[in-house]
Structures are given as C-alpha cells and as structure tokens.
Design an enzyme around this catalytic site. Sequence first.
Site, PDB file in Angstrom:
ATOM      1  N   LYS A   9       0.836  -1.202   0.000  1.00  0.00           N
ATOM      2  CA  LYS A   9       0.000   0.000   0.000  1.00  0.00           C
ATOM      3  C   LYS A   9       0.875   1.258   0.000  1.00  0.00           C
ATOM      4  O   LYS A   9       2.083   1.180   0.272  1.00  0.00           O
ATOM      5  CB  LYS A   9      -0.930  -0.049   1.216  1.00  0.00           C
ATOM      6  N   TYR A  49     -12.409  -2.401  -3.065  1.00  0.00           N
ATOM      7  CA  TYR A  49     -12.939  -2.395  -1.694  1.00  0.00           C
ATOM      8  C   TYR A  49     -14.466  -2.325  -1.648  1.00  0.00           C
ATOM      9  O   TYR A  49     -15.029  -1.893  -0.633  1.00  0.00           O
ATOM     10  CB  TYR A  49     -12.297  -1.257  -0.895  1.00  0.00           C
ATOM     11  N   PHE A  57     -15.216   3.703   7.617  1.00  0.00           N
ATOM     12  CA  PHE A  57     -13.857   3.975   7.162  1.00  0.00           C
ATOM     13  C   PHE A  57     -13.705   3.905   5.638  1.00  0.00           C
ATOM     14  O   PHE A  57     -12.605   4.071   5.118  1.00  0.00           O
ATOM     15  CB  PHE A  57     -12.867   3.018   7.838  1.00  0.00           C
ATOM     16  N   ARG A  85      -1.481 -14.329   3.976  1.00  0.00           N
ATOM     17  CA  ARG A  85      -2.193 -13.608   5.049  1.00  0.00           C
ATOM     18  C   ARG A  85      -1.536 -13.898   6.407  1.00  0.00           C
ATOM     19  O   ARG A  85      -1.503 -13.048   7.284  1.00  0.00           O
ATOM     20  CB  ARG A  85      -3.682 -13.945   5.033  1.00  0.00           C
ATOM     21  N   THR A  91      -5.247  -7.849  10.492  1.00  0.00           N
ATOM     22  CA  THR A  91      -5.568  -6.529   9.940  1.00  0.00           C
ATOM     23  C   THR A  91      -5.097  -5.416  10.868  1.00  0.00           C
ATOM     24  O   THR A  91      -4.510  -4.431  10.424  1.00  0.00           O
ATOM     25  CB  THR A  91      -7.097  -6.406   9.731  1.00  0.00           C
ATOM     26  N   ARG A 102       2.740  -6.799   9.166  1.00  0.00           N
ATOM     27  CA  ARG A 102       1.969  -5.761   9.864  1.00  0.00           C
ATOM     28  C   ARG A 102       2.424  -5.621  11.314  1.00  0.00           C
ATOM     29  O   ARG A 102       2.498  -4.517  11.850  1.00  0.00           O
ATOM     30  CB  ARG A 102       0.475  -6.083   9.779  1.00  0.00           C
ATOM     31  N   ASN A 112      -2.050  -0.255   7.283  1.00  0.00           N
ATOM     32  CA  ASN A 112      -1.379  -1.513   7.635  1.00  0.00           C
ATOM     33  C   ASN A 112      -0.482  -2.049   6.519  1.00  0.00           C
ATOM     34  O   ASN A 112      -0.200  -3.228   6.436  1.00  0.00           O
ATOM     35  CB  ASN A 112      -2.420  -2.539   8.100  1.00  0.00           C
ATOM     36  N   HIS A 115      -1.682  -5.441   1.424  1.00  0.00           N
ATOM     37  CA  HIS A 115      -2.974  -6.082   1.166  1.00  0.00           C
ATOM     38  C   HIS A 115      -2.754  -7.484   0.612  1.00  0.00           C
ATOM     39  O   HIS A 115      -1.824  -7.707  -0.157  1.00  0.00           O
ATOM     40  CB  HIS A 115      -3.792  -5.286   0.124  1.00  0.00           C
ATOM     41  N   GLU A 126      -9.683  -9.530  -7.800  1.00  0.00           N
ATOM     42  CA  GLU A 126      -8.691  -8.468  -7.598  1.00  0.00           C
ATOM     43  C   GLU A 126      -7.599  -8.513  -8.671  1.00  0.00           C
ATOM     44  O   GLU A 126      -7.149  -7.467  -9.150  1.00  0.00           O
ATOM     45  CB  GLU A 126      -8.094  -8.578  -6.183  1.00  0.00           C
TER      46      GLU A 126
HETATM   47  P1  IDP Z   1      -7.668  -7.107   5.377  1.00  0.00           P
HETATM   48  O1  IDP Z   1      -6.888  -6.050   4.622  1.00  0.00           O
HETATM   49  O2  IDP Z   1      -6.862  -7.698   6.489  1.00  0.00           O
HETATM   50  O3  IDP Z   1      -8.298  -8.135   4.481  1.00  0.00           O
HETATM   51  P2  IDP Z   1     -10.317  -5.906   5.650  1.00  0.00           P
HETATM   52  O4  IDP Z   1     -11.246  -6.115   6.788  1.00  0.00           O
HETATM   53  O5  IDP Z   1     -10.654  -6.516   4.330  1.00  0.00           O
HETATM   54  O6  IDP Z   1      -8.853  -6.342   6.139  1.00  0.00           O
HETATM   55  O7  IDP Z   1     -10.187  -4.329   5.469  1.00  0.00           O
HETATM   56  C1  IDP Z   1      -9.587  -3.771   4.324  1.00  0.00           C
HETATM   57  C2  IDP Z   1      -8.716  -2.626   4.744  1.00  0.00           C
HETATM   58  O8  IDP Z   1      -9.540  -1.573   5.283  1.00  0.00           O
HETATM   59  C3  IDP Z   1      -7.729  -2.942   5.891  1.00  0.00           C
HETATM   60  O9  IDP Z   1      -6.545  -3.547   5.444  1.00  0.00           O
HETATM   61  C4  IDP Z   1      -7.487  -1.582   6.481  1.00  0.00           C
HETATM   62  O10 IDP Z   1      -6.581  -0.815   5.670  1.00  0.00           O
HETATM   63  C5  IDP Z   1      -8.878  -0.945   6.374  1.00  0.00           C
HETATM   64  N1  IDP Z   1      -9.684  -1.165   7.586  1.00  0.00           N
HETATM   65  C6  IDP Z   1     -10.299  -2.315   7.975  1.00  0.00           C
HETATM   66  N2  IDP Z   1     -10.975  -2.160   9.109  1.00  0.00           N
HETATM   67  C7  IDP Z   1     -10.788  -0.870   9.493  1.00  0.00           C
HETATM   68  C8  IDP Z   1     -11.240  -0.085  10.608  1.00  0.00           C
HETATM   69  O11 IDP Z   1     -11.947  -0.567  11.506  1.00  0.00           O
HETATM   70  N3  IDP Z   1     -10.833   1.215  10.644  1.00  0.00           N
HETATM   71  C9  IDP Z   1     -10.057   1.774   9.667  1.00  0.00           C
HETATM   72  N4  IDP Z   1      -9.609   1.067   8.606  1.00  0.00           N
HETATM   73  C10 IDP Z   1      -9.977  -0.237   8.518  1.00  0.00           C
HETATM   74 MG    MG Z   2      -9.788  -7.900   3.023  1.00  0.00          MG
END
Ligand code: IDP
Ligand code: MG
Length: 150
Positions: A9, A49, A57, A85, A91, A102, A112, A115, A126
């Site tokens: 990212k 997304y 968010f 992962r 996350t 991470r 974080n 992705h 994707e």
């Molecule tokens: P992942 O990237 O581990 O698959 P997802 O739940 O798919 O996690 O969320 C996508 C991205 O959205 C996360 O990597 C993070 O950058 C952001 N994100 C997820 N949950 C939150 C939150 O509660 N607050 C702010 N950003 C979030």
């Molecule tokens: Mg995800």
Amino acid sequence: MERTFIAIKPDGVKRGFIGKIISRFEDKSYKIVAMKMINVTLEQAKKHYAEHEGKPFFDSLIKYITSGPIVAMVLEGENVIAGTRHIMGKTNPNEADVGTIRGDFAQVKEYNIVHGSDCTESANREIDIYFDKSELCENYKTMLEIVMEH
Ligand code: IDP
Ligand code: MG
C-alpha cells in the site's frame, strides 16, 4: 496451483519498505507471476474495496489507497492465500504477531502497509481489477518448480 493478489500500500512504498516486504514473500519461495508499481484509479479502488462500501472507514480507505503508488503483485504457491495472510499478520497491526509484516512495520489498523486477497474468488476478482492477462508472466519456472520436477 493457487494464486493471490498482493499490494504494498502507499504507506509501505513511501516508508521505503518495498524490498523488505517482497523479501518476506520471496523467502517463502512463492512465485512472482506479475509485479508493477501503479497509481490506483478511483474506479479501481472502489471496485477493490466494494465489500466495505457503507462502512465508516470506506471514504478514508479509498483516499488512502489512492494517495500514492502501490506495488501490485500476483503470487503463486501452495495455499498462497492463507500463507500470505499469515505472513502479513492480522488486519490490526497491534494484534498482529511480531514477525509478521503488519506486526513489525505498522501501528494503525487503517494504515497496515500491505494487502492480500482473502479467498480464491477475491483473488481472481482483484487480479482482474489490476492486471491484464498479458501482464501475467507464465513463461518461466522457479528453481523450486524445476527441482520438484526431478
Ligand atoms: P484485510 O486487509 O486484512 O483483508 P479488511 O477487513 O478486508 O482487512 O479491510 C480492508 C482494509 O480496510 C484494511 O486492510 C485496512 O486498511 C482498512 N480497515 C479495515 N478495518 C478498518 C477499521 O476498523 N478502521 C479503519 N480502517 C480499517
Ligand atoms: Mg480484506
């Protein structure tokens, strides 16, 4: 063999961790099938997304992923989706184990730095958003593949 979509990212790129992050995946001998540095368009970001649309968010996430170039990759390997992962960690970087990308390089849930697709359907979807079929390098074998043939 399974494939996944991985992205470093914009914060990972800006903080100078491209090499370190790619190394984590190369150390595991996952095959790099495609890789490029790109500026994500608004359309690509919203498609990528889509599952998070409507969440508090979402707007900030779209702004983040379009805030600078990403390094987009397609990786291939045995159970590569779960494996990458695992290497990335949870996350929320504060819950991610030490030793994960991470856990080691990030502090904030949103920022974080990396992705990775979460299932085969997401991976295919994707990969299609970010890569044209012609960009997938399917004309070489890794040393691991060569050795496994013997
Ligand atoms: P992942 O990237 O581990 O698959 P997802 O739940 O798919 O996690 O969320 C996508 C991205 O959205 C996360 O990597 C993070 O950058 C952001 N994100 C997820 N949950 C939150 C939150 O509660 N607050 C702010 N950003 C979030
Ligand atoms: Mg995800």
